[in-house]
Design an enzyme around this catalytic site. Structure first.
Site, PDB file in Angstrom:
ATOM      1  CE1 TYR A   7       0.989   0.754  11.912  1.00  0.00           C
ATOM      2  CE2 TYR A   7       3.326   0.047  11.000  1.00  0.00           C
ATOM      3  CZ  TYR A   7       1.858   0.584  10.847  1.00  0.00           C
ATOM      4  OH  TYR A   7       1.423   1.397   9.828  1.00  0.00           O
ATOM      5  CG  ASN A  66       1.508  -4.399   5.763  1.00  0.00           C
ATOM      6  OD1 ASN A  66       2.616  -4.741   5.537  1.00  0.00           O
ATOM      7  ND2 ASN A  66       1.151  -3.271   5.543  1.00  0.00           N
ATOM      8  CE  LYS A  92      -2.182   1.894  10.377  1.00  0.00           C
ATOM      9  NZ  LYS A  92      -1.100   2.108   9.433  1.00  0.00           N
ATOM     10  CG  ASP A 137      -2.712   5.503   7.341  1.00  0.00           C
ATOM     11  OD1 ASP A 137      -1.546   6.138   6.960  1.00  0.00           O
ATOM     12  OD2 ASP A 137      -2.347   4.368   7.965  1.00  0.00           O
ATOM     13  CG  ASP A 138      -5.657   2.146   4.622  1.00  0.00           C
ATOM     14  OD1 ASP A 138      -4.557   1.238   4.939  1.00  0.00           O
ATOM     15  OD2 ASP A 138      -6.386   2.212   5.530  1.00  0.00           O
ATOM     16  NE  ARG A 169      -7.256  -2.919   3.314  1.00  0.00           N
ATOM     17  CZ  ARG A 169      -6.430  -2.172   4.020  1.00  0.00           C
ATOM     18  NH1 ARG A 169      -5.915  -2.924   5.050  1.00  0.00           N
ATOM     19  NH2 ARG A 169      -6.030  -1.092   3.397  1.00  0.00           N
ATOM     20  CG  ASN A 199       3.908   0.314   7.276  1.00  0.00           C
ATOM     21  OD1 ASN A 199       3.379   1.225   7.861  1.00  0.00           O
ATOM     22  ND2 ASN A 199       3.338  -0.852   7.453  1.00  0.00           N
ATOM     23  CD  GLU A 259      -5.026   2.767   8.866  1.00  0.00           C
ATOM     24  OE1 GLU A 259      -4.507   3.867   9.101  1.00  0.00           O
ATOM     25  OE2 GLU A 259      -4.442   1.922   8.276  1.00  0.00           O
ATOM     26  CG  ASP A 260      -6.789  -1.125   7.976  1.00  0.00           C
ATOM     27  OD1 ASP A 260      -6.126  -0.186   6.914  1.00  0.00           O
ATOM     28  OD2 ASP A 260      -5.955  -1.924   8.525  1.00  0.00           O
TER      29      ASP A 260
END
Ligand SMILES: NC(=O)c1ccc[n+]([C@@H]2O[C@H](COP(=O)([O-])OP(=O)(O)OC[C@H]3O[C@@H](n4cnc5c(N)ncnc54)[C@H](O)[C@@H]3O)[C@@H](O)[C@H]2O)c1
Ligand SMILES: O=C(O)C[C@H](O)C(=O)O
Ligand SMILES: [Mg+2]
Length: 542
Positions: free
Chosen positions: A87, A400, A159, A253-254, A141, A444, A230-231
């Site tokens: 991770y 991160n 994840k 999640d972000d 991203r 996190n 995610e992202d």
């Protein structure tokens, strides 16, 4: 060996059969002295013999496909050592190099060329009935590393490994997904090894039609599935969360996971900070350096918490100050992206303040939170200024991977003379100061999503409400032991993740029941302890 592997070339996706009872190996097919406990040590020795973290990542990926039980056993027994490899931060390097270190298929790739027939691609997934949780990225991203296109698959895989290790989700009920809508990163388009489509990202309208078809087909193929976005790049992260959150069980999640984990750490830090300053919780001022999906997600979560303390929405909103690449965000500055408008200040008229140090002098924050992707932005002067204003400054460099962190733990400790209340997105080592060991928190979302997802799956929720996200956050904040609090931790030790996930899942299920979005009525009659036992019994163990 308990695992039956079908060669990956048989159907393009490797099949793992983990739920079978262990079959005794046939004589002669394994070495005579293959002791299982010694084999754990052998695997660890092999892992530790690699001197580069990316090599360790490759070794562990291989172990996961060859011997998933061993992989997850190592994860569980050596959580603090293994997590930074599978991770954040190593997964960042793995994503950057994904097309070069690629060995075999894992997860589901759906590209813009599949538009119109996404359902048939999804139906190629070999474990249709078992699917419960999917992490979906479009690679636009990845961490703070930018648009990595199809190389973003590594983040969905990472994840989901934590879902299995941290919340006992069955490995074959997870689906890592990468949507290939092109990439705007030229070096990938020029790279002969790049595994994605060689085209620029599609426009908004085309993506929207693709996403609608994708979500519709996913819910048709996997009626019990929960989706974690995610992202995605900032605008799309907000847009697709809003578009689907009342239609399907989905969360981002972000925005939400990060909001929950940071609120939790902030609460524990603010208590310690207030104890030193005498300032009540309601008098805190929080400065966000970075106003993207994570920054605004966290700001919203903190704000809604302040309303629980009895503040009006407007009073709570005024606790928050946002800074983006153009400095302090305020109304009179002119055009603002939609997601920044709510927290934009109407009590500052200009001129623009762009220097973080000047902004700190103006705002006098009790907490400085970094979600900017700007490495080293919390300079010595910035840390000094925070330490001058606050007996115990709250400083959370959350970007991160670790190379993009706004500051290191050692700098924060040294410059604040050990007074800092610190949490970072990626892990830092503990520090000695004044004869004491000081521990950094890891703020996190990995503390949140396993338990949030587990609760949502077990209660078979129809949607993920804000109250469920808030419950996960408060559950985490309350899960520290006395011993953890006594040494000043802001988050529980990561080794306790399974225990914490059970507690968070229970809180999430109760919130889902209150909101009426649960679809497992039998759970309603269980007492809290019965429910926690029920959740624990559902967890998969290697
Ligand atoms: N710790 C966690 O759990 C966690 C969770 C999510 C995201 N993150 C990290 O947070 C970072 C941001 O993620 P995001 O999704 O919000 O990205 P984003 O692209 O949506 O937002 C980045 C923000 O930083 C601002 N920014 C950029 N350059 C700046 C500068 N020079 N000065 C001030 N502000 C600047 C941008 O204006 C934007 O508001 C990433 O590094 C990501 O890895 C951490
Ligand atoms: O992936 C992580 O480590 C946290 C977060 O989701 C991020 O995007 O940085
Ligand atoms: Mg993320």
């Amino acid at each position: 060996m308990t695992i039956i592997l079908t060669p990956y070339w048989s159907n393009g996706v490797q099949k793992l059969k983990l739920s079978q009872p262990p079959a005794a190996p046939k004589r002669g097919l394994v070495p005579p002295q293959l002791d299982h406990e010694i084999h754990v040590q052998r695997c660890l020795e092999q892992l530790r013999s690699k001197d580069k973290n990316l090599e360790k990542y490759i070794y562990l990926s291989h172990l996961k496909t060859e011997d998933p039980s061993m992989f997850y056993r190592l994860c569980l027994e050596h959580m603090a050592e293994i997590t930074p490899i599978i991770y954040t931060p190593t997964v960042g390097d793995a994503c950057l190099n994904f097309s070069h270190i690629y060995r075999r298929p894992e997860g589901l790739y759906i590209s813009i060329q599949d538009k119109g027939k996404i359902g048939s691609v999804i139906n190629n997934w070999p474990k249709i009935d078992e699917a419960r949780i999917s992490v979906v990225t479009d690679g636009s991203r990845i961490l703070g590393l930018g648009d990595l296109g199809v190389n973003g698959m590594g983040i969905s895989i990472g994840k989901l490994s934590l879902y299995v290790a941290g919340a006992g989700i069955r490995p074959d009920s997870t689906i890592p997904i990468c949507l290939d809508l092109g990439t705007n990163t030229q070096r990938y388009l020029d790279d002969p090894f790049y595994l994605g489509l060689r085209q620029k990202r599609v426009g908004d309208a085309e993506m929207e039609a693709f996403m609608d078809e994708f979500m519709e087909e996913m819910s048709r193929a996997f009626p019990k599935l929960m989706i974690q976005f995610e992202d995605f790049s900032t605008d799309n992260a907000f847009k697709y969360l809003e578009r689907y959150r009342h239609k399907y069980p989905v969360f981002n999640d972000d925005i939400q996971g990060t909001g929950a984990v940071v609120l939790s750490g902030f609460l524990n830090a603010a208590k310690l900070s207030s104890a030193a300053s005498g300032l009540p919780l309601t008098e805190h001022r929080i400065l966000f350096f970075g106003a993207g999906s994570a920054g605004v997600g966290v700001a919203s979560q903190l704000m809604s918490f302040f309303t629980l303390l009895g503040m009006t929405e407007d009073q709570a909103r005024r606790k928050i100050y946002l800074v983006d690449s153009q400095g302090l965000v305020y109304d009179a500055r002119g055009h603002l992206a939609e997601h920044k408008k709510y927290f934009s200040r109407d009590d500052y008229r200009g001129p623009p303040i762009t220097n973080l140090l000047d902004i700190i002098q103006y705002v006098k924050p009790t907490a400085l939170l970094g979600l900017s992707t700007i490495s080293g932005a919390f300079t010595v002067d910035v840390l000094d200024a925070m330490a001058a204003i606050n007996p115990r400054p709250i400083i959370f460099p959350l970007s991160n991977p670790v190379k993009l962190s706004e500051c290191s733990f050692s700098d924060a400790v040294e410059i604040t003379q050990g007074r800092v209340l610190f949490a970072s997105g990626s892990p830092f080592p503990a520090q000695q100061f004044g004869g004491k060991t000081l521990y950094p928190g890891q703020g996190n979302n990995m503390y949140i999503f396993p338990g949030l997802g587990l609760g949502a799956i077990i209660a078979r929720v129809s949607e993920v409400t804000d109250s469920m996200v808030e419950a996960s956050s408060l559950g985490l904040a309350n899960s520290l032991t006395d011993e953890e609090r006594s040494i000043g931790l802001l988050y529980p030790r990561i080794e306790r993740i399974r225990e914490i996930s059970v507690f968070i899942a229970k809180e999430v299920i109760r919130a889902a029941q209150k909101a009426g979005v649960d679809r497992s009525p039998a759970l309603r009659t269980k007492s809290d302890s019965e429910l926690m036992r029920f959740i624990s019994q559902r967890m998969w163990n290697p």
